[in-house]
Design an enzyme around this catalytic site. Structure first.
Site, PDB file in Angstrom:
ATOM      1  N   GLU A  82       0.796  -1.194  -0.023  1.00  0.00           N
ATOM      2  CA  GLU A  82      -0.032   0.004   0.011  1.00  0.00           C
ATOM      3  C   GLU A  82       0.907   1.120   0.159  1.00  0.00           C
ATOM      4  O   GLU A  82       1.761   1.178   0.932  1.00  0.00           O
ATOM      5  CB  GLU A  82      -0.894  -0.052   1.367  1.00  0.00           C
ATOM      6  N   ARG A 124      -0.029  -4.455  10.678  1.00  0.00           N
ATOM      7  CA  ARG A 124       1.216  -4.316  10.651  1.00  0.00           C
ATOM      8  C   ARG A 124       2.008  -3.749  11.736  1.00  0.00           C
ATOM      9  O   ARG A 124       3.194  -3.613  11.840  1.00  0.00           O
ATOM     10  CB  ARG A 124       1.531  -3.091   9.280  1.00  0.00           C
ATOM     11  N   SER A 130       4.092   1.484   9.819  1.00  0.00           N
ATOM     12  CA  SER A 130       5.017   1.815   8.769  1.00  0.00           C
ATOM     13  C   SER A 130       6.306   2.942   8.993  1.00  0.00           C
ATOM     14  O   SER A 130       7.200   2.858   8.439  1.00  0.00           O
ATOM     15  CB  SER A 130       4.402   2.005   7.598  1.00  0.00           C
ATOM     16  N   HIS A 141      -7.185   3.006  11.713  1.00  0.00           N
ATOM     17  CA  HIS A 141      -6.890   4.340  12.279  1.00  0.00           C
ATOM     18  C   HIS A 141      -8.600   4.896  12.831  1.00  0.00           C
ATOM     19  O   HIS A 141      -8.409   5.691  13.759  1.00  0.00           O
ATOM     20  CB  HIS A 141      -6.540   5.298  11.194  1.00  0.00           C
ATOM     21  N   CYS A 160      -5.645  -1.332   5.607  1.00  0.00           N
ATOM     22  CA  CYS A 160      -6.025  -1.751   6.997  1.00  0.00           C
ATOM     23  C   CYS A 160      -7.080  -0.784   7.371  1.00  0.00           C
ATOM     24  O   CYS A 160      -6.797   0.309   8.049  1.00  0.00           O
ATOM     25  CB  CYS A 160      -4.850  -1.683   7.774  1.00  0.00           C
ATOM     26  N   CYS A 175      -5.482   5.172   5.472  1.00  0.00           N
ATOM     27  CA  CYS A 175      -5.077   3.788   4.670  1.00  0.00           C
ATOM     28  C   CYS A 175      -6.758   3.034   4.484  1.00  0.00           C
ATOM     29  O   CYS A 175      -7.376   2.702   5.428  1.00  0.00           O
ATOM     30  CB  CYS A 175      -4.368   2.748   5.434  1.00  0.00           C
ATOM     31  N   CYS A 177       2.905  -0.383   4.444  1.00  0.00           N
ATOM     32  CA  CYS A 177       1.828   0.221   4.152  1.00  0.00           C
ATOM     33  C   CYS A 177       2.101   1.763   4.278  1.00  0.00           C
ATOM     34  O   CYS A 177       2.082   2.314   5.378  1.00  0.00           O
ATOM     35  CB  CYS A 177       0.714  -0.151   5.449  1.00  0.00           C
ATOM     36  N   CYS A 211      -0.023   4.950   5.558  1.00  0.00           N
ATOM     37  CA  CYS A 211      -0.116   5.170   7.166  1.00  0.00           C
ATOM     38  C   CYS A 211       0.993   6.025   7.804  1.00  0.00           C
ATOM     39  O   CYS A 211       0.911   6.814   8.615  1.00  0.00           O
ATOM     40  CB  CYS A 211      -0.378   4.025   7.678  1.00  0.00           C
TER      41      CYS A 211
END
Lengths: 568, 377
Positions: A13, A480, A503, A67, A63, A60, A547, A550
């Site tokens: 991502e 993640r 990330s 958030h 996922c 994101c 990702c 993020c």
């Protein structure tokens, strides 16, 4: 020395660039750079804190729950809202089903092609493939005719001459090591998993209206009404539907994902010797089993240093700092400082090359990601960290599964600290959660049966019931890794918002002390047979499940104009 | 090997030719086409060489990509997507780095004017494009080249269609929609929503492949078959609105019964999309169906205009009906001109929304708006 640039890193991502120095068939040094920035935290300033989950959710779409959950937790923590037990269970179901679905998609659709050669699958013998598949699992789709059909389908696809997303890849690379039959089995399961993920994620449509970007989150609870006697609520039909999806998911993980994982890993055991990275692991912990601030967590929190599984330290969020020495931001006190996220300060200062460019200035600033550190140390976050902390903390099921996987592969515990260990940990975590989901669903059904239908703390819904000024933090274990949001609310509006995301921990650049981030450290030492086709670099980078959208965020605490916006 | 390949492929997957034609019939009704178009769609899908599509991601969250992976009507929709050659899509493609960029260049140089471009995410113009680079090139540079050479461009999701979240105030990166970042791009259609529903993407692609043009669209370049009616007009809870039955608190009797979410902030009356009809995830559910208000995610600038999300519409500045929501309910309960009151409210809401949107569009130098929208209801 060959300078290798991988940009874009695909099957992730977001936007990630890796630069590496390769010499003697191995990576000597590496730099990880995020090349996209949106400024979502700046956009949040002055808005209604009850809306923040929807804004941060859009950090994101992969996922797509993480958030939102973290944001409502941060705001609840600030204003003192107490979500009821049903909201906890609904959230656990949403979070864990996200984890299960996301991990399966990562293994088959984002990571598998680093290990599986599709072209080789064309030369597989369907009978031998069926024999292989039946020897590792009693999954029913393992017949000779089934694999013949899959092989013919791939054959026809290739013969049509338009390879689409499979074109221009590294097929035939010397680092691919699976026999044709294993490749064919994996290709078949790549296609099955594509159907599976679409089917299973309907659990999010029940719990959140839709996926991606579920829409049932609320500060103080959840918006999904519960009532066994109503058509417009989660009722027993919904419970039965979800139970069916959960059981199918568990079967798929047990009979397809885990056997495939162990089968593929058995051909790549040398990857237990590459990709260790920083060797420090951080976990916030997740899945509260009771209500309130100090509820026990199904997957525990903790910190492990230097791969020492015998010592799991308690986590202290006060020890988190972020550095911008090599990030395109400035700190007022100077770029050598580390700052705690609750005081997060971010002024973009792009000093990189003007696009189009060939090389980043790796001696200076080179990424839109900051470099988070815990007690001054880089930390890996994610499935491997969670499984190691759970293992070291004596989680019985995790210990059992880790022991099983190591035994099946005939490797010792040191194999966990590697690219392969990261891939295996993700699979084991998927199984642990797929097994657990039904418990939470039944607990929810029990509550409904007792007439406990409360879904939200309405007492704090109206901002006039909030303190004039308050701060809060929310923590979550995203697929993640460790995710934290910090919010500062003044007069019912967001005054400051800061996220430190998985990330950023994993993909961040070097810090003031020159310590490499986890991606960078993990890539160093990887073999590279052909610098023109750096398949091995992708293996290790993908093992973290990048990702990138993020990872990048900004808030200017002084509220001054962040950049000159040029409107055309 | 085109036609027989396709039929064999269908049959191998357990889909009879009859099922397939049935699917094409469904697509014609989704798209509101004459029945004869069903055969035309089937022919287009079966006989043409796989058309090439490239999917660009800029300031995005990959939510539309994930939506794409959820393609419902599983077996046949999967085939429809299989029937397109997706030569570039960062999230799913096997190739990386310069091999990936070579795949994109191969399409742009090798098939000029003969491929479809899909764009996900907004395009930043601040800092000379450094807020989003791929392979060292700026998003705007890439978009101009790729969309400029495409036969048609689909801006998927609200970020690509209207700027979306990155363009929300204060727009820190100077984020623009495709239309604004690539002025004059030809054959552009917008599929906003956060994310867009894959059923609508499939509908647009099938329409385009069949008729070699995009479906009729509104002033915001949104296809009418998907964005022609308001959420409110098709909402399963509309009767409760008309009857003045509203959710007052989360989890109350009305919430559990499925009353109207208007007072909790629902933006359905000023939002245009077919969510209530086609729903999400293979028709499983949709946001209002799970008890949460619509946030108006397919409307231009919704992050600024629809927020705060939990304030009900008349509290919007300039709306003119401020404090009248409870009276609307009282009238309706009393059975007095409920439909009229609701209708008038919708008209006002729409007028306000589009007036505001027009100001914004004008500010961005967009084309003058037509009055087509007003004809819909």
């Amino acid at each position: 020395m060959t300078h290798v640039v991988v940009d874009p890193v695909t099957r992730i991502e977001g936007h990630l660039r890796i630069e590496a120095e390769v010499d003697g068939g191995a990576v000597q040094d590496a730099w990880s750079s995020s090349t996209m920035f949106r400024g979502i935290e700046a956009i949040l300033k002055g808005r209604d804190p009850r809306d923040a989950w929807a804004f941060t959710q859009r950090i994101c779409g992969v996922c797509t729950t993480v958030h939102a959950i973290t944001s409502i937790r941060a705001v609840e923590n600030a204003i003192g809202a107490e979500p009821p037990p049903n909201a906890r269970l609904l959230r656990n179901l949403i979070m864990a089903s996200q984890m299960v679905q996301d991990h399966v998609v990562h293994f088959y659709h984002l990571h598998a092609l680093d290990w599986v050669d599709i072209v080789s699958a064309l030369s597989a013998d369907p009978a031998a493939t069926a024999g292989l598949a039946q020897s590792i699992s009693d999954w029913p789709l393992s017949s000779v005719s089934y694999f013949t059909g899959v092989r013919n389908r791939v054959q026809q696809f290739v013969e049509r001459g338009q390879l689409g997303p499979f074109g221009n890849a590294y097929w035939g690379h010397s680092a691919y090591r699976l026999p044709p039959e294993a490749n064919l089995m994996a290709v078949a399961h790549y296609l099955e998993a594509l159907d599976w993920q679409r089917d299973f994620i309907r659990i999010h449509a029940v719990l959140g209206g839709k996926n991606p970007h579920l829409q049932s989150f609320l500060v103080g609870g959840m918006a999904t009404p519960l009532d066994p006697d109503k058509q417009a609520s989660i009722n027993m039909t919904s419970i039965a539907f979800m139970q069916g999806l959960i059981r199918k998911a568990k079967t798929f993980v047990e009979k397809v994902y885990i056997p495939d994982l162990l089968a593929v890993a058995s051909f790549y055991k040398d990857w237990a010797g590459y990709g260790k990275g920083v060797g420090n692991y951080l976990v916030y912990g997740e899945y509260p089993e009771a209500d309130g601030a100090n509820a026990p967590l199904f997957l525990p929190s903790g910190v492990i240093r230097n791969g020492d599984l015998s010592t799991v330290e308690p986590l202290d969020p006060a020890k988190i700092t972020e550095y911008v020495t090599h990030s395109w931001y400035d700190y007022e006190a100077g770029d050598g400082e580390g700052i705690h996220p609750s005081l997060g300060e971010t002024s973009p200062n792009y000093t990189g090359p003007q696009p189009p460019y060939d090389r980043l200035d790796i001696e200076g600033k080179y990424s839109w990601l900051k470099a988070p550190r815990y007690d001054g140390l880089p930390m890996e976050v994610g499935p491997l960290s969670r499984m190691l902390v759970a293992y070291g903390s004596g989680h019985p099921r995790v210990q059992e599964l880790v022991g099983y996987a190591l035994g099946q592969l005939g490797v010792g515990a040191e194999a966990l600290f590697s690219t392969l260990g990261r891939v295996a940990a993700r699979g084991l975590e998927t199984l642990v959660l797929a097994e657990k989901l039904e418990d939470w669903l039944m607990e929810l059904a029990d509550n409904m049966g007792r007439g406990e239908l409360e879904i939200a703390d309405n007492s704090k819904w109206d901002p006039s019931n909030w303190p004039e000024e308050c701060t809060g933090a929310g923590f979550h274990e995203a697929p993640r890794g460790a995710l934290g949001h910090w919010v500062h609310i003044k007069k019912g509006e967001i005054a400051r918002y800061q996220c430190v995301v998985p990330s950023t921990w994993n993909a961040g650049p070097r810090d003031a002390m020159g310590q490499a981030g986890p991606y960078e450290a993990a890539i160093i030492g990887n073999p590279v047979a052909d610098p023109e086709q750096p398949l091995e670099i992708l293996r290790t980078v993908h093992s973290f499940d990048p990702c990138m959208a993020c990872g990048v965020h900004v808030l200017d605490p002084k509220g001054r104009e962040l950049v000159k916006v040029r409107v055309q | 090997m085109s036609e027989s390949w396709f039929i064999e492929e269908l049959e191998r997957r357990g889909v009879s030719r009859r099922d397939f034609l049935g699917f094409c019939g469904v697509m014609t009704s989704v798209l509101a086409l004459p029945r004869s178009a069903g055969a035309q769609i089937a022919e287009a899908i079966e006989t043409k060489e796989k058309p090439t599509l490239v999917w660009l991601e800029f300031q995005d969250c990959a939510g539309n990509t994930e939506s794409f992976l959820r393609a419902s009507r599983p077996t046949v929709a999967d085939i429809v997507l299989d029937t397109i050659s997706v030569d570039y899509h960062e999230t799913i493609m096997a190739a990386a780095g310069h091999q990936a960029e070579a795949a994109l260049a191969g399409v742009v140089e090798g098939k000029p004017g003969a491929y479809i471009a899909v764009v996900e995410g907004s395009i930043p113009t601040g800092e000379n494009g450094a807020y989003c680079t791929i392979g060292g090139r700026s998003a705007q540079d890439i978009a101009r080249e790729v969309c400029g050479g495409a036969a048609a461009t689909i801006a998927i999701g609200t970020c690509a269609a209207f700027g979306g979240l990155p363009a929300a105030a204060p727009n820190p990166t100077g984020a623009l929609s495709v239309a604004d970042a690539v002025p004059g791009v030809k054959n552009l259609i917008n599929l906003p929503a956060c994310p867009a529903n894959v059923e609508n993407l499939v509908g647009v692609i099938v329409y385009y492949l069949t008729f070699n043009r995009f479906p009729k669209a509104d002033r915001y370049k949104r296809p009418l078959f998907a964005y022609g009616k308001s959420i409110h007009d098709n909402c399963e809870r509309r009767a409760h609105f008309d009857a003045g039955q509203y959710v007052e608190k989360w989890g109350d009797e009305g919430h559990r019964t499925g009353y109207c979410l208007y007072k909790m902030g629902c933006k359905g009356p000023v939002s245009y999309q077919n969510c209530p009809n086609i729903r999400w995830n293979e028709g499983t559910n949709w946001p209002i169906g799970c008890g949460h208000p619509c946030i108006g995610c397919a409307e231009p600038d919704f992050w600024d205009k629809m927020t705060p999300f939990y304030s009900h519409l008349p509290s919007f500045p300039g709306f003119g009906l401020h404090a009248n929501v409870d009276r609307v309910g009282v009238w309706a309960t009393a059975g007095v001109a409920a439909a009229f009151a609701a209708h008038g409210f919708v008209q006002l809401g729409k007028r306000w929304m589009y007036a505001k949107a027009d100001e914004s569009a004008a500010a961005k130098g967009a084309k003058a708006a037509t009055e087509k929208k007003g004809e819909e209801s």
